[in-house]
Design a protein around this motif. Structure first.
Motif, short mmCIF file in Angstrom:
data_model
loop_
_atom_site.label_atom_id
_atom_site.label_comp_id
_atom_site.label_asym_id
_atom_site.label_seq_id
_atom_site.Cartn_x
_atom_site.Cartn_y
_atom_site.Cartn_z
N SER A 98 0.86 -1.18 0.00
CA SER A 98 0.00 0.00 0.00
C SER A 98 0.89 1.22 0.00
N PRO A 99 0.34 2.42 -0.19
CA PRO A 99 1.17 3.62 -0.14
C PRO A 99 1.93 3.80 1.17
N SER A 100 1.41 3.25 2.28
CA SER A 100 2.02 3.48 3.59
C SER A 100 2.91 2.35 4.08
N VAL A 101 2.71 1.12 3.59
CA VAL A 101 3.41 -0.01 4.19
C VAL A 101 3.50 -1.17 3.20
N ALA A 102 4.54 -1.98 3.36
CA ALA A 102 4.62 -3.29 2.70
C ALA A 102 4.71 -4.33 3.80
N GLY A 103 4.32 -5.57 3.49
CA GLY A 103 4.32 -6.58 4.54
C GLY A 103 4.36 -7.99 3.98
N ALA A 104 4.80 -8.90 4.83
CA ALA A 104 4.83 -10.33 4.51
C ALA A 104 3.90 -11.05 5.47
N TYR A 105 3.11 -11.99 4.94
CA TYR A 105 2.15 -12.74 5.76
C TYR A 105 2.33 -14.23 5.52
N ARG A 106 2.10 -14.98 6.59
CA ARG A 106 2.09 -16.44 6.51
C ARG A 106 0.80 -16.95 7.17
N PHE A 107 0.06 -17.77 6.44
CA PHE A 107 -1.19 -18.33 6.94
C PHE A 107 -1.07 -19.86 6.99
N HIS A 108 -1.09 -20.45 8.18
CA HIS A 108 -1.25 -21.89 8.34
C HIS A 108 -2.75 -22.13 8.53
N ILE A 109 -3.37 -22.89 7.64
CA ILE A 109 -4.83 -23.06 7.65
C ILE A 109 -5.16 -24.51 8.01
N TYR A 110 -5.93 -24.68 9.10
CA TYR A 110 -6.28 -26.00 9.62
C TYR A 110 -7.79 -26.19 9.49
N PRO A 111 -8.27 -26.99 8.54
CA PRO A 111 -9.71 -27.22 8.42
C PRO A 111 -10.21 -28.13 9.54
N ASP A 112 -11.39 -27.81 10.09
CA ASP A 112 -11.94 -28.61 11.18
C ASP A 112 -13.37 -28.17 11.42
N GLY A 113 -13.99 -28.73 12.47
CA GLY A 113 -15.29 -28.25 12.87
C GLY A 113 -15.25 -26.76 13.17
N ASP A 114 -14.23 -26.34 13.93
CA ASP A 114 -13.88 -24.94 14.09
C ASP A 114 -12.53 -24.75 13.40
N SER A 115 -12.56 -24.28 12.17
CA SER A 115 -11.31 -24.13 11.41
C SER A 115 -10.46 -23.02 12.02
N VAL A 150 -6.95 -20.44 11.52
CA VAL A 150 -5.93 -19.82 10.68
C VAL A 150 -4.87 -19.22 11.61
N ASP A 151 -3.66 -19.74 11.54
CA ASP A 151 -2.56 -19.22 12.33
C ASP A 151 -1.79 -18.21 11.46
N VAL A 152 -1.76 -16.95 11.90
CA VAL A 152 -1.24 -15.86 11.08
C VAL A 152 0.05 -15.32 11.68
N GLY A 153 1.07 -15.17 10.85
CA GLY A 153 2.28 -14.47 11.22
C GLY A 153 2.57 -13.39 10.20
N ALA A 154 3.05 -12.22 10.64
CA ALA A 154 3.22 -11.10 9.72
C ALA A 154 4.42 -10.26 10.11
N ALA A 155 5.03 -9.63 9.10
CA ALA A 155 6.09 -8.65 9.28
C ALA A 155 5.75 -7.43 8.44
N ARG A 161 11.59 0.79 10.65
CA ARG A 161 11.44 -0.10 11.81
C ARG A 161 10.51 -1.25 11.44
N GLU A 162 11.05 -2.45 11.43
CA GLU A 162 10.24 -3.63 11.14
C GLU A 162 9.36 -3.96 12.34
N PHE A 163 8.13 -4.39 12.06
CA PHE A 163 7.17 -4.73 13.12
C PHE A 163 6.59 -6.11 12.82
N ARG A 164 6.75 -7.03 13.78
CA ARG A 164 6.24 -8.40 13.60
C ARG A 164 5.17 -8.70 14.65
N PHE A 165 4.19 -9.47 14.24
CA PHE A 165 3.13 -9.88 15.15
C PHE A 165 2.51 -11.18 14.64
#
Length: 525
Positions: free
Chosen positions: A227-244, A246-251, A393-397
């Motif tokens: 976007s004009p303000s930020v770039a980022g990397a995302y990782r999605f681990h997706i586990y299908p289930d009765g309650d699916s 999504v484990d998200v990691g981002a920088a 400044r890199e920001f991870r969550f």
């Protein structure tokens, strides 16, 4: 043979040559091996995000006009051919289908498939799609790209590949568990949500999908956000289930200072419900994808905030440090309250967010916008960190998102299951009604409340209000819900916005979550 093994062999050969004076030609017979190529993964996406954040933002190519002119019905006619689904060659339970660009989806994205650690782009081809009744005067470009993609998995029937998750439009994604129907959406990031200057919508411009193994119970997706303000990397681990899950990691890598950032943003719709009866011209008495915001605070308190179709744009903030969880929930699961045979609002999932790591200080913010029908998303919930993002400044969550129908297992206490409002007087009573007074009626059920119905006088209500006063508050046992009905009468100055809170307790024991609700008194006439 690895580099270490080769060194060991060469060392042994050198010792033998010293003893036997063998010719040097023996060493030359050992072939050199190139070092193994690194497998593509999250850190490679983070490297690319870091690089593009260092240069000015570029919006990317525009779609042909024939696609931008499509309305929803014409775009919906273009369907991916299921027999062309990707990932089938791995014999896993996952399949991938692409969305065709057009209509609102005017920013083509690149989708790659990772096999044996090596990414390969999925080329656009017209024969991947059935265009139905939608026709074009000339062929579309071969490098068109896609609007997004969706992953399928046998969620509800071992024989059928049901839709599991979709990524399409800006940084939006939606995920389903067993027996659920699409309702609210999640987003990768929100910038400036609810601010007067308008919101900036980052986009996922490129995706990488790992080919799952035959026995895989999860699938992994990487995404490059821009976007004009930020770039980022995302990782999605997706586990299908009765309650699916999504484990998200981002920088994130900011291009410029960001005044207001929203992490784990959720977007939903609330048109009308039992606490908001302004719209009556419909046989369906309730219309909403979510009916409340739930928060688990760092102190252990559980908070329930019923949603509203606000008359004017409104924002509510809940100050926290390292919030344990929050989500937009659909608690009401009774079909008769919705009466919609097609849209099945009672099956819309709740999305529950659980932060991972130290999220520090910030607020859970709820934004409510007015809407005149059920087609507009008018609800946003997000985490706004206190710490501002600065360039360089890199920001991870990280966080976990769970798509669920039954959220009663999240906390053991009683819950606010209904919220009503009325004039503060009993039916047929001659008691005068104070100007700018209102009665709020809250049904609490679950937890240990059924136990206390045998001795209801041991339960008391603890109400509070900011910017108003409480005239009276009392409880009535409610055997229909196996709980208690609370009545709270308030008086507020004309035009003033009041914030109410209430919970039930017995002695020093808290029995329920804390119900929270705002109300603005009408302006003086």
């Amino acid at each position: 043979m690895t580099v270490t093994d080769r060194r060991r062999v060469l060392a042994g050969l050198s010792a033998a040559l010293c003893a036997t004076a063998a010719p040097q030609a023996l060493l030359a017979q050992q072939p050199e091996q190139a070092p193994p190529q690194p497998r593509f993964g999250f850190e490679e996406v983070a490297r690319r995000a870091r690089e593009i954040a260092a240069v000015p933002y570029e919006a990317g190519p525009a779609l042909p006009e024939a696609l931008t002119r499509l309305d929803f019905d014409a775009w919906r006619e273009i369907r991916f051919r299921p027999e062309r689904a990707l990932l089938a060659q791995s014999n896993s339970g996952f399949r991938m289908q692409m969305f065709h660009p057009g209509f609102l989806f005017t920013r083509p994205v690149t989708v790659n498939v990772i096999r044996d650690g090596v990414p390969m782009p999925v080329p656009y081809a017209a024969n991947l799609f059935d265009y139905g009744r939608t026709k074009f005067d000339k062929p579309l470009p071969v490098n068109l790209g896609f609007a997004g993609f969706r992953l399928h998995y046998p969620l509800n029937d071992p024989r059928i590949f049901d839709e599991l998750i979709s990524f399409i439009g800006a940084s939006y994604f939606r995920v389903l568990g067993r027996g659920q129907r699409y309702g609210l959406s999640a987003r990768g990031l929100a910038i400036g949500a609810g601010m007067p200057g308008g919101e900036e919508f980052p986009i996922f411009r490129e995706f990488w999908v790992e080919t799952p193994t035959a026995d895989a119970e999860r699938v992994t997706v990487y995404a490059l956000l821009d976007s004009p303000s930020v770039a980022g990397a995302y990782r999605f681990h997706i586990y299908p289930d009765g309650d699916s899950v999504v484990d998200v990691g981002a920088a994130l890598f900011p291009r410029k200072p960001i005044e207001k950032l929203g992490l784990a943003p959720l977007t939903s719709m609330f048109f009308t419900g039992e606490n908001d009866r302004r719209f009556h011209d419909d046989f369906r008495s309730e219309l909403h994808d979510s009916d409340g915001l739930m928060i688990h605070s760092a102190t252990g308190e559980w908070i329930w905030r019923p949603l509203r179709n606000a008359r004017v744009p409104a924002a509510s903030s809940f100050v926290e440090r390292n919030v344990r969880g929050f989500g937009l929930m659909q608690r009401d699961r009774v079909f008769e309250h919705y009466q919609d045979l097609d849209l099945a609002y009672e099956l819309r999932p709740s999305y529950w967010i659980e932060p991972q790591g130290d999220w520090g200080e910030g607020v859970v913010e709820l934004i409510e916008l007015p809407t005149t029908d059920e087609t507009n998303d008018n609800i946003v919930a997000l985490w706004a960190p206190k710490l501002a993002l600065e360039p360089g400044r890199e920001f991870r969550f990280g966080y976990k998102l769970t798509a669920m129908v039954d959220s009663s297992d999240l906390h053991p206490g009683g819950r606010a299951i209904n919220t009503y409002q009325a004039k503060p007087k009993a039916l047929g009573s001659g008691e005068p009604v104070t100007e700018n007074a209102r009665r709020f009626i809250v049904d609490f059920a679950g937890g240990d409340l059924g136990y206390y119905l045998k001795q209801p006088e041991k339960v008391e209500i603890v109400p509070s209000i900011a910017y108003g006063r409480i005239n009276r508050a009392f409880l009535v046992p409610n055997p229909k819900t196996d709980g208690f009905r609370a009545f709270i009468d308030i008086v507020v100055e004309p035009g003033q916005l009041a914030e109410m809170r209430a919970f039930l307790k017995s002695g020093s024991k808290t029995l329920t979550e804390t119900w929270s609700f705002p109300w603005r008194a009408p302006d003086a006439s």
